[in-house]
Design a protein around this motif. Structure first.
Motif, PDB file in Angstrom:
ATOM      1  N   ILE A   1     -19.972  13.675  -7.287  1.00 54.76           N
ATOM      2  CA  ILE A   1     -19.011  12.595  -7.457  1.00 54.76           C
ATOM      3  C   ILE A   1     -19.660  11.296  -7.001  1.00 54.76           C
ATOM      4  CG2 ILE A   1     -17.998  13.056  -5.187  1.00 54.76           C
ATOM      5  CD1 ILE A   1     -15.343  12.093  -6.243  1.00 54.76           C
ATOM      6  N   ASP A   2     -19.498  10.249  -7.789  1.00 53.78           N
ATOM      7  CA  ASP A   2     -20.095   8.958  -7.467  1.00 53.78           C
ATOM      8  C   ASP A   2     -19.021   7.998  -6.970  1.00 53.78           C
ATOM      9  OD1 ASP A   2     -22.712   9.640  -8.230  1.00 53.78           O
ATOM     10  OD2 ASP A   2     -22.232   9.294 -10.337  1.00 53.78           O
ATOM     11  N   GLY A   3     -19.478   6.941  -6.315  1.00 56.64           N
ATOM     12  CA  GLY A   3     -18.561   5.897  -5.885  1.00 56.64           C
ATOM     13  C   GLY A   3     -17.728   6.288  -4.681  1.00 56.64           C
ATOM     14  N   GLU A   4     -16.863   5.374  -4.271  1.00 52.22           N
ATOM     15  CA  GLU A   4     -16.003   5.590  -3.122  1.00 52.22           C
ATOM     16  C   GLU A   4     -14.549   5.486  -3.537  1.00 52.22           C
ATOM     17  OE1 GLU A   4     -17.028   3.664   0.474  1.00 52.22           O
ATOM     18  OE2 GLU A   4     -19.167   3.672   0.048  1.00 52.22           O
ATOM     19  N   LEU A   5     -13.672   5.842  -2.632  1.00 50.22           N
ATOM     20  CA  LEU A   5     -12.241   5.824  -2.892  1.00 50.22           C
ATOM     21  C   LEU A   5     -11.807   4.416  -3.307  1.00 50.22           C
ATOM     22  CD1 LEU A   5     -10.162   8.199  -2.410  1.00 50.22           C
ATOM     23  CD2 LEU A   5      -9.444   6.923  -0.399  1.00 50.22           C
ATOM     24  N   PRO A   6     -11.078   4.280  -4.421  1.00 52.40           N
ATOM     25  CA  PRO A   6     -10.588   2.956  -4.819  1.00 52.40           C
ATOM     26  C   PRO A   6      -9.625   2.385  -3.786  1.00 52.40           C
ATOM     27  CG  PRO A   6     -10.371   4.546  -6.614  1.00 52.40           C
ATOM     28  CD  PRO A   6     -10.719   5.317  -5.388  1.00 52.40           C
ATOM     29  N   SER A   7      -9.418   1.095  -3.840  1.00 54.57           N
ATOM     30  CA  SER A   7      -8.504   0.447  -2.905  1.00 54.57           C
ATOM     31  C   SER A   7      -7.075   0.897  -3.163  1.00 54.57           C
ATOM     32  CB  SER A   7      -8.590  -1.078  -3.039  1.00 54.57           C
ATOM     33  OG  SER A   7      -7.550  -1.698  -2.312  1.00 54.57           O
ATOM     34  N   PRO A   8      -6.368   1.360  -2.126  1.00 56.64           N
ATOM     35  CA  PRO A   8      -4.962   1.744  -2.315  1.00 56.64           C
ATOM     36  C   PRO A   8      -4.060   0.546  -2.579  1.00 56.64           C
ATOM     37  CG  PRO A   8      -5.563   1.856   0.008  1.00 56.64           C
ATOM     38  CD  PRO A   8      -6.821   1.576  -0.738  1.00 56.64           C
ATOM     39  N   ILE A   9      -4.557  -0.668  -2.327  1.00 56.14           N
ATOM     40  CA  ILE A   9      -3.770  -1.871  -2.613  1.00 56.14           C
ATOM     41  C   ILE A   9      -3.630  -2.071  -4.125  1.00 56.14           C
ATOM     42  CG2 ILE A   9      -3.653  -4.378  -2.318  1.00 56.14           C
ATOM     43  CD1 ILE A   9      -5.247  -4.065   0.243  1.00 56.14           C
ATOM     44  N   ASN A  10      -4.693  -1.738  -4.849  1.00 58.81           N
ATOM     45  CA  ASN A  10      -4.686  -1.898  -6.308  1.00 58.81           C
ATOM     46  C   ASN A  10      -5.306  -0.647  -6.935  1.00 58.81           C
ATOM     47  OD1 ASN A  10      -4.424  -3.055  -8.863  1.00 58.81           O
ATOM     48  ND2 ASN A  10      -6.390  -4.116  -8.717  1.00 58.81           N
ATOM     49  N   PRO A  11      -4.588   0.475  -6.895  1.00 57.50           N
ATOM     50  CA  PRO A  11      -5.159   1.730  -7.393  1.00 57.50           C
ATOM     51  C   PRO A  11      -5.293   1.720  -8.915  1.00 57.50           C
ATOM     52  CG  PRO A  11      -2.843   2.024  -6.849  1.00 57.50           C
ATOM     53  CD  PRO A  11      -3.215   0.651  -6.392  1.00 57.50           C
ATOM     54  N   PRO A  12      -6.145   2.570  -9.471  1.00 53.67           N
ATOM     55  CA  PRO A  12      -6.287   2.638 -10.930  1.00 53.67           C
ATOM     56  C   PRO A  12      -4.976   3.056 -11.598  1.00 53.67           C
ATOM     57  CG  PRO A  12      -8.103   3.766  -9.824  1.00 53.67           C
ATOM     58  CD  PRO A  12      -7.091   3.459  -8.778  1.00 53.67           C
ATOM     59  N   SER A  13      -4.787   2.606 -12.812  1.00 54.39           N
ATOM     60  CA  SER A  13      -3.596   3.004 -13.574  1.00 54.39           C
ATOM     61  C   SER A  13      -3.706   4.467 -13.973  1.00 54.39           C
ATOM     62  CB  SER A  13      -3.461   2.133 -14.824  1.00 54.39           C
ATOM     63  OG  SER A  13      -4.597   2.316 -15.671  1.00 54.39           O
TER      64      SER A  13
ATOM     65  N   VAL B   1       0.864  -1.176   0.000  1.00 58.56           N
ATOM     66  CA  VAL B   1       0.000   0.000   0.000  1.00 58.56           C
ATOM     67  C   VAL B   1       0.901   1.227   0.000  1.00 58.56           C
ATOM     68  CG1 VAL B   1      -1.681   1.358   1.291  1.00 58.56           C
ATOM     69  CG2 VAL B   1      -1.908  -1.116   1.199  1.00 58.56           C
ATOM     70  N   ARG B   2       0.770   2.031  -1.017  1.00 57.76           N
ATOM     71  CA  ARG B   2       1.538   3.270  -1.092  1.00 57.76           C
ATOM     72  C   ARG B   2       0.676   4.384  -0.501  1.00 57.76           C
ATOM     73  NH1 ARG B   2       6.201   3.659  -3.707  1.00 57.76           N
ATOM     74  NH2 ARG B   2       7.078   5.726  -4.135  1.00 57.76           N
ATOM     75  N   ALA B   3       0.788   4.563   0.820  1.00 53.68           N
ATOM     76  CA  ALA B   3      -0.090   5.489   1.541  1.00 53.68           C
ATOM     77  C   ALA B   3       0.219   6.943   1.225  1.00 53.68           C
ATOM     78  CB  ALA B   3       0.031   5.244   3.047  1.00 53.68           C
ATOM     79  N   VAL B   4       1.496   7.270   1.051  1.00 55.97           N
ATOM     80  CA  VAL B   4       1.928   8.615   0.670  1.00 55.97           C
ATOM     81  C   VAL B   4       2.903   8.464  -0.482  1.00 55.97           C
ATOM     82  CG1 VAL B   4       3.147  10.705   1.405  1.00 55.97           C
ATOM     83  CG2 VAL B   4       1.609   9.538   2.993  1.00 55.97           C
ATOM     84  N   SER B   5       2.722   9.260  -1.535  1.00 53.00           N
ATOM     85  CA  SER B   5       3.524   9.071  -2.743  1.00 53.00           C
ATOM     86  C   SER B   5       4.137  10.379  -3.219  1.00 53.00           C
ATOM     87  CB  SER B   5       2.655   8.472  -3.853  1.00 53.00           C
ATOM     88  OG  SER B   5       3.392   8.245  -5.027  1.00 53.00           O
ATOM     89  N   GLU B   6       5.455  10.520  -3.040  1.00 61.87           N
ATOM     90  CA  GLU B   6       6.242  11.620  -3.592  1.00 61.87           C
ATOM     91  C   GLU B   6       5.620  12.982  -3.313  1.00 61.87           C
ATOM     92  OE1 GLU B   6       6.846  10.739  -7.727  1.00 61.87           O
ATOM     93  OE2 GLU B   6       8.372   9.250  -7.290  1.00 61.87           O
ATOM     94  N   VAL B   7       5.455  13.286  -2.033  1.00 62.08           N
ATOM     95  CA  VAL B   7       4.833  14.549  -1.629  1.00 62.08           C
ATOM     96  C   VAL B   7       5.909  15.595  -1.364  1.00 62.08           C
ATOM     97  CG1 VAL B   7       3.508  15.693   0.192  1.00 62.08           C
ATOM     98  CG2 VAL B   7       2.755  13.488  -0.704  1.00 62.08           C
ATOM     99  N   ASP B   8       5.784  16.743  -2.016  1.00 64.06           N
ATOM    100  CA  ASP B   8       6.656  17.902  -1.790  1.00 64.06           C
ATOM    101  C   ASP B   8       5.847  18.988  -1.102  1.00 64.06           C
ATOM    102  OD1 ASP B   8       8.912  16.813  -3.018  1.00 64.06           O
ATOM    103  OD2 ASP B   8       8.227  17.432  -5.007  1.00 64.06           O
ATOM    104  N   LEU B   9       6.321  19.445   0.052  1.00 70.59           N
ATOM    105  CA  LEU B   9       5.647  20.516   0.785  1.00 70.59           C
ATOM    106  C   LEU B   9       6.668  21.564   1.209  1.00 70.59           C
ATOM    107  CD1 LEU B   9       3.283  18.539   3.219  1.00 70.59           C
ATOM    108  CD2 LEU B   9       2.646  19.635   1.069  1.00 70.59           C
TER     109      LEU B   9
END
Length: 680
Positions: free
Chosen positions: A618-630, A372-380
């Motif tokens: 917006i419809d639907g719910e957050l996709p699974s972070p285990i298998n996120p959309p391409s 699970v990539r919980a945080v991905s390349e965040v610049d702050l």
């Protein structure tokens, strides 16, 4: 037309060991078929107790002392428990606040929906399961044939709430009681649930009793509103009349203390001073008098009687007001604070491509089965004295990012610098010494304080941990800090369970600030508080920031809070920052479809605005972070997605000064709009 429900002079009593309290007193109202009555007020006002009195689900020692509840020509206070059980679930459905405490964890969703049909409709097992499948489709749960065999823990929060609604509607009741049905949900899921309830109410010609503290929800979905305080009705009116021409000072104060996402930013919020009344030992007279700016001697001596302004507007007050509170000098906040991004101010927080990856292992073989990539390349980049807000739905990575920033977890990749020093490579003891400069303010003050320690011990604990001062010096610092957050010295000898939520949040803030940190990361600091207490805490955060030149990073799903507090805002989706810029730029000129969807979903406490955007954007719910959309992670929910969105992930691109967005179609004018366009 006869009312579906008529409550007349209802008084509820709860007997304690030494005395009795009256959480509901002389309450009267009616609800008609196809109508929504909203009941609002702070915690302890009697909202939920009134709803539970109707269906006889009172706590131990509780009973209806007097009055009547007429439903289907029957007085529910006079019938037997067996008769009442035959009405509950069949003719009166109930949706509770927390579905996880209402659903049976050992039974499938289909079984729990079918159960009410088999009990109340005497349906066969096949008939009940067929109807359960039909109802699951009705409430919008996708893949109904699969979901019917799943257990509550396998569903998301929004899906569990839909399952609760399905159970309540299985027998097509005449009345639905919804007690805070969306409190624990994200704004996008909240909009879907409320739209679903509205649609089902119209389709079934059902009466709806909506209990909530969210005035934005009331503005968008109620036909009439009943305001409660201290167990009594304070005002009742049609929703537009209540918001535009309220008569009770409590209604006026309640509405004025709410931050709005569509409003210009102001230095401080109006507040309701004091706390809700103590029902165990109530004072005589109007219970709102100790907090009311218009109170007189007469208010303190006896409760006011009901005044009927017209047949649709009634109130109980000796000194009625004449509409909303008008706030003068409501200038934009930018005119009274330093400009954001000032290059002369030092960078207090700087992150470079930080990511956090969690490995998933099989419980049987202990082998890794995914990531699970919980945080991905965040610049702050956050400068001294600035407030950065981070928003997004649950599961987007906000809280994980907060833990990374204060060193509670190490990043898998990237670097974090605080006050000019890179902390990701510090040893444990070095990090511990450095941590006095960056502190965290948690969401739930009850769970973040040790119940066995006094308040003084809890606040002094960080000083002891850092080896600061002797006993007398620590005592002096604790006394100074408790006064600074607005509590009395006498509070220090008490324990956490003796305080209200707002008071405990002040204690948590004192504990956070006792080490004089430079950076405070606040994770949902006011989400568990009433609207009136929330405004007090938000003002306190602003005051202490100016006094101590604090740098804030505020994590929240409440965009109204971020609009009030933050100078800049970052929007997260599945671990990525999809848009970041000044609050004015992002909230007034959003460029990412997800940002616009979040803003459109926020309930605004104004009927004229809220009713323009009842349908969820917006419809639907957050996709699974285990298998996120391409490609772009948001494309599966985006109404503007094109083939390119599935093929490649967009990069952050600069639209204008300090406004970055991660979207292939960000610059297209068809996707832009301003919040001001929603105002009629």
């Amino acid at each position: 037309m006869n009312p579906t429900l008529k409550v007349d002079q209802l008084t509820t009593e709860i007997r304690l060991k030494s005395r009795a309290i009256l959480p509901v007193e002389n309450l009267s109202f009616e609800i008609y078929p196809g109508e929504t009555l909203g009941i609002v007020g702070e915690s302890g006002s009697g909202k939920t107790m009134a709803a539970m009195s109707i269906i006889g689900l009172l706590p131990p020692g509780g009973r209806v002392k007097s009055g009547s509840v007429i439903f289907d020509d029957k007085d529910l206070t006079k019938i037997t428990e067996k008769e009442l059980q035959s009405i509950r679930g069949r003719q009166i459905g109930t949706v509770f606040q927390n579905p996880m405490t209402s659903l049976n964890p050992s039974k499938t969703i289909g079984w729990q929906i079918a159960e009410s049909l088999r009990i109340h409709k005497m349906a066969t097992k096949k008939e009940a399961l067929d109807r359960a499948l039909e109802v699951i489709n009705l409430v919008g749960i996708p893949e109904a044939k699969r979901r019917i065999d799943e257990f509550p823990h396998q569903l998301s929060g929004g899906m569990r709430q839909r399952a609760m609604i399905a159970i309540a509607l299985a027998c097509e009741p005449k009345l639905l009681i919804a007690d805070e049905p969306t409190t624990a949900l994200d704004v996008t899921i909240q909009a879907q649930i409320l739209s679903l309830l509205e649609d089902l109410k119209q389709r079934l010609s059902m009466a709806l009793l909506l209990v909530t503290h969210d005035m934005g929800v009331i503005a968008g979905h109620a036909d009439r509103v009943l305001v409660m305080y201290g167990g009594r009705m304070r005002e009742e009116a049609d929703v537009e009349q209540l918001f535009s021409a309220m008569r009770h000072p409590y209604t006026q104060a309640l509405l004025s203390s709410i931050p709005r996402v569509d409003d210009i930013r102001t230095p401080y919020l109006p507040v309701i001073a004091g706390l809700p009344p103590d029902l165990i030992d109530p004072a005589p007279g109007c219970k709102f008098a100790p907090r009311c700016t218009f109170a007189s001697t007469k208010c303190e001596e006896e409760e006011p009687s009901e005044t009927l302004q017209n047949h649709r507007h009634r109130y109980s007050c000796y000194h009625p007001v004449a509409g909303p509170l008008h706030i003068e000098n409501k200038d934009p906040l930018e005119s009274v604070t330093p400009p954001t991004g000032d290059s002369l101010r030092p960078k207090m927080v700087l992150t470079q491509k930080i990511s956090k990856v969690y490995n998933l292992h099989s419980q049987i073989t202990q082998r890794q089965v995914g990531q699970v990539r919980a945080v991905s390349e965040v610049d702050l980049e956050v400068r001294e004295g600035e407030t950065l807000g981070i928003v997004g739905e649950s599961g987007c990575g906000k809280s994980t990012l907060a833990r990374l920033l204060v060193g509670l977890e190490p990043p898998s990749e990237g670097q974090i610098s605080l006050d000019g020093q890179e902390i990701t490579q510090l040893r444990k003891n070095e990090l511990r010494r450095k941590r006095r400069n960056f502190q965290m303010m948690f969401q739930d003050p009850y769970s973040s304080l040790d119940p066995r320690m006094t308040i003084e011990e809890s606040i002094a604990e960080p000083l002891i941990s850092q080896g600061i001062g002797d006993r007398q010096e620590r005592k002096r610092l604790v006394h100074e800090m408790i006064r600074e957050v607005g509590l009395l010295d006498s509070s220090l000898a008490r324990y956490p369970h003796e305080f209200s939520g707002g008071q405990l949040q002040r204690v948590g803030f004192a504990r956070t600030l006792i080490l004089s940190p430079k950076v405070v990361v606040a994770d949902e600091p006011v989400s568990a508080l009433d609207v009136s207490v929330r405004s007090q805490i938000l003002n306190l955060m602003k005051t202490l920031q100016e006094r101590h030149n604090l740098t804030y990073i505020v994590i929240s799903h409440d965009l109204s809070v971020i609009n009030f507090l933050a100078d800049r805002v970052g929007v997260m989706y599945l671990g990525r920052i999809v848009e970041i810029g000044t609050t004015d730029s992002v909230f007034r000129r959003p460029a990412h479809p997800y940002t616009k969807a979040l803003l459109d979903s926020v309930p605004v406490p104004d009927p004229k605005v809220s009713r323009l955007k009842r349908a969820p954007s917006i419809d639907g719910e957050l996709p699974s972070p285990i298998n996120p959309p391409s490609g772009c992670h948001f494309r599966t929910r985006c109404p503007f997605a094109i083939d390119l969105c599935s093929q490649s992930s967009p990069t952050l691109q600069e639209l204008d000064d300090n406004h970055l967005v991660r979207c292939h179609r960000a610059e297209e004018a068809s996707l832009t709009r301003t919040l001001s366009a929603l105002t009629p």
